[in-house]
Design a protein around this motif. Structure first.
Motif, short mmCIF file in Angstrom:
data_model
loop_
_atom_site.label_atom_id
_atom_site.label_comp_id
_atom_site.label_asym_id
_atom_site.label_seq_id
_atom_site.Cartn_x
_atom_site.Cartn_y
_atom_site.Cartn_z
N SER A 1 25.03 -24.92 36.69
CA SER A 1 24.94 -23.46 36.72
C SER A 1 24.00 -22.97 35.63
CB SER A 1 26.32 -22.84 36.52
OG SER A 1 27.16 -23.15 37.61
N ALA A 2 24.08 -23.59 34.45
CA ALA A 2 23.19 -23.20 33.35
C ALA A 2 21.74 -23.53 33.70
CB ALA A 2 23.60 -23.91 32.07
N VAL B 1 16.29 -21.68 35.60
CA VAL B 1 15.27 -21.69 36.65
C VAL B 1 15.12 -20.30 37.24
CG1 VAL B 1 14.73 -22.56 38.97
CG2 VAL B 1 15.54 -24.13 37.21
N ASP B 2 16.23 -19.59 37.50
CA ASP B 2 16.17 -18.24 38.05
C ASP B 2 15.46 -17.29 37.09
OD1 ASP B 2 17.50 -19.09 40.29
OD2 ASP B 2 19.45 -18.27 39.69
N SER B 3 15.72 -17.42 35.79
CA SER B 3 15.11 -16.50 34.84
C SER B 3 13.61 -16.79 34.70
CB SER B 3 15.80 -16.57 33.48
OG SER B 3 15.55 -17.82 32.87
#
Length: 68
Positions: A48-49, A54-56
């Motif tokens: 999740s981290a 990656v999303d940010s």
């Protein structure tokens, strides 16, 4: 009569030792299962981290939010 008491004490010691071994085995198994659950939770949290990082990386770097 004394012989009966000695035999009863010996049998009680044997049962106590057997119960102790069984309890130690149950504890060993429970600890192994708990460690497996914790390892899975840690892997999930680490994933999740990583996903959050990656999303940010896809943001527009202006205010930290993706362009819309």
């Amino acid at each position: 009569m004394e012989q009966i008491l000695r035999l009863a004490e010996e049998q009680a010691r044997d049962h106590r030792a057997e119960a102790q071994r069984a309890a130690e085995e149950m504890l060993r198994v429970a600890r192994a299962e708990a460690n497996a659950i914790l390892a899975g939770a840690r892997d999930t949290a680490a994933g999740s981290a990583r996903d959050a990082v990656v999303d940010s990386a896809g943001d527009d770097r202006q205010g930290g939010q993706a362009a819309k």
